[in-house]
Design a protein around this motif. Structure first.
Motif, PDB file in Angstrom:
ATOM      1  N   UNK A 168      61.132  29.432  46.790  1.00 25.38           N
ATOM      2  CA  UNK A 168      61.798  30.467  47.577  1.00 25.38           C
ATOM      3  C   UNK A 168      61.108  30.537  48.934  1.00 25.38           C
ATOM      4  N   UNK A 169      61.903  30.410  49.987  1.00 26.25           N
ATOM      5  CA  UNK A 169      61.385  30.426  51.353  1.00 26.25           C
ATOM      6  C   UNK A 169      61.657  31.797  51.961  1.00 26.25           C
ATOM      7  N   UNK A 178      69.455  33.650  43.702  1.00 29.96           N
ATOM      8  CA  UNK A 178      70.786  33.880  43.196  1.00 29.96           C
ATOM      9  C   UNK A 178      71.316  32.573  42.638  1.00 29.96           C
ATOM     10  N   UNK A 179      72.173  32.708  41.661  1.00 31.35           N
ATOM     11  CA  UNK A 179      72.646  31.471  41.080  1.00 31.35           C
ATOM     12  C   UNK A 179      73.661  31.661  39.982  1.00 31.35           C
ATOM     13  N   UNK A 180      73.912  30.560  39.316  1.00 29.14           N
ATOM     14  CA  UNK A 180      74.897  30.488  38.253  1.00 29.14           C
ATOM     15  C   UNK A 180      74.213  29.987  36.991  1.00 29.14           C
ATOM     16  N   UNK A 181      74.595  30.566  35.852  1.00 26.29           N
ATOM     17  CA  UNK A 181      74.091  30.103  34.564  1.00 26.29           C
ATOM     18  C   UNK A 181      75.263  29.491  33.810  1.00 26.29           C
ATOM     19  N   UNK A 212      67.777  31.313  47.888  1.00 25.94           N
ATOM     20  CA  UNK A 212      67.733  30.012  47.231  1.00 25.94           C
ATOM     21  C   UNK A 212      68.771  30.027  46.120  1.00 25.94           C
ATOM     22  N   UNK A 213      69.712  29.105  46.175  1.00 23.39           N
ATOM     23  CA  UNK A 213      70.738  29.032  45.139  1.00 23.39           C
ATOM     24  C   UNK A 213      70.316  28.019  44.083  1.00 23.39           C
ATOM     25  N   UNK A 214      70.549  28.374  42.827  1.00 20.05           N
ATOM     26  CA  UNK A 214      70.145  27.501  41.733  1.00 20.05           C
ATOM     27  C   UNK A 214      71.180  27.573  40.605  1.00 20.05           C
TER      28      UNK A 214
END
Length: 96
Positions: free
Chosen positions: A79-80, A1-4, A85-87
């Protein structure tokens, strides 16, 4: 999951104003480094995305694979198992 995000948004940076902004509907691929399998990802209207993948190492890269603008410098992510995992995925707008 994350932000673009995409930036710069102006050729001149101004104090107190952001250099980048959320990038809605940004398309990119998530490539599994062990298998080469690719998954297409697209950010939502707020520049957010979430993809469920098994544990492993991944490369987030431009869908076109080239250097056309806006350009995404590839981002490697691990990814664990059992965790998120945030990116932040940053596209270069080419504005100078």
């Amino acid at each position: 999951m994350g932000t673009v995000t995409i930036g710069p948004v102006s050729p001149v940076s101004k104090q107190g104003e952001p250099d980048s902004i959320p990038y809605p509907d940004a398309a990119f691929v998530v490539r599994n480094l062990a298998t080469g399998k690719k998954i297409k990802a697209v950010s939502d209207k707020d520049g957010l995305f979430q993809i469920l993948v098994p544990e492993g190492r991944y490369m987030l890269e431009s869908e076109s694979g080239g250097m056309q603008l806006p350009f995404l410098k590839p981002v490697e992510v691990e990814v664990i198992k059992g965790s998120f995992t945030e990116v932040v995925v940053s596209f270069d707008s080419g504005i100078r």
